[in-house]
Design a protein around this motif. Sequence first.
Motif, PDB file in Angstrom:
ATOM      1  N   GLN B   6       0.847  -1.185   0.000  1.00 34.09           N
ATOM      2  CA  GLN B   6       0.000   0.000   0.000  1.00 34.09           C
ATOM      3  C   GLN B   6       0.891   1.247   0.000  1.00 34.09           C
ATOM      4  OE1 GLN B   6      -3.071  -1.849   3.185  1.00 34.09           O
ATOM      5  NE2 GLN B   6      -3.493   0.258   2.571  1.00 34.09           N
ATOM      6  N   THR B   7       0.508   2.225  -0.827  1.00 35.74           N
ATOM      7  CA  THR B   7       1.217   3.499  -0.828  1.00 35.74           C
ATOM      8  C   THR B   7       0.224   4.646  -0.858  1.00 35.74           C
ATOM      9  OG1 THR B   7       1.371   3.405  -3.243  1.00 35.74           O
ATOM     10  CG2 THR B   7       3.276   2.638  -1.981  1.00 35.74           C
ATOM     11  N   ARG B   9       2.254   5.111   3.013  1.00 36.56           N
ATOM     12  CA  ARG B   9       2.008   4.516   4.327  1.00 36.56           C
ATOM     13  C   ARG B   9       1.386   5.531   5.273  1.00 36.56           C
ATOM     14  NH1 ARG B   9       4.361   0.274   6.490  1.00 36.56           N
ATOM     15  NH2 ARG B   9       2.572   0.516   7.892  1.00 36.56           N
ATOM     16  N   LEU B  21      -5.289   6.507  -2.664  1.00 34.05           N
ATOM     17  CA  LEU B  21      -4.495   5.487  -1.985  1.00 34.05           C
ATOM     18  C   LEU B  21      -4.359   4.305  -2.944  1.00 34.05           C
ATOM     19  CD1 LEU B  21      -6.224   5.495   1.526  1.00 34.05           C
ATOM     20  CD2 LEU B  21      -4.498   7.060   0.610  1.00 34.05           C
ATOM     21  N   THR B 108      -2.542   2.292   5.301  1.00 36.52           N
ATOM     22  CA  THR B 108      -2.217   3.699   5.063  1.00 36.52           C
ATOM     23  C   THR B 108      -2.891   4.506   6.157  1.00 36.52           C
ATOM     24  OG1 THR B 108      -2.033   3.509   2.659  1.00 36.52           O
ATOM     25  CG2 THR B 108      -2.535   5.686   3.560  1.00 36.52           C
TER      26      THR B 108
END
Lengths: 116, 113
Positions: B6-7, B9, B21, B108
């Motif tokens: 996931q980016t 964070r 996201l 995130t």
Amino acid sequence: AQSVTQLDSQVPVFEEAPVELRCNYSSSVSVYLFWYVQYPNQGLQLLLKYLSGSTLVKGINGFEAEFNKSQTSFHLRKPSVHISDTAEYFCAVSGGPRGSNYKLTFGKGTLLTVNP
Amino acid sequence: DADVTQTPRNRITKTGKRIMLECSQTKGHDRMYWYRQDPGLGLRLIYYSFDVKDINKGEISDGYSVSRQAQAKFSLSLESAIPNQTALYFCATSDGSAGMPQHFGDGTRLSIL
């Protein structure tokens, strides 16, 4: 529709003591049941799952859970906890073989804190 | 490398901004999910997707949209962020097998000021 109730929001215990985290569910169909663990700043990891068969399910890190259909419960137990077991634990349910088994419904979580 | 990435964070942004996201996976799973986690509320499903052309609303989809760009990528957008969307967001995947355990990213953490 399914729902999950985790009866304790926080459970403090001492190291090497036994622990039980309680979970009850409601559903009009057969279910699959899961326990996940979330360590700080991490995602959820699967501890164990019940799909069918033996009602006593063993998972990782020495945890086990027992499915009790008559009491609609799936309590998580460990005979002797370690400091490293400190985490939040989530019980989850999905529909079983004849239900909507693609969605998980989660309980609100139980924070297990193991003290030295 | 993580199976579900996931980016970013962490993200801090202001009310009214558009935010995306992103989630990518290397597990080869068809099914992908977006959840939000709020303290004391557990995880709630926002959207889920069974494949690129099959996207479904979860229990709390208002204020969110998603895009499944490829089997491996599933992004979540907040078109106009509001403070009560401050939460921890998780992406998850599953392969559709019996019991379908889901595999989660690390999350995130989104703060909207």
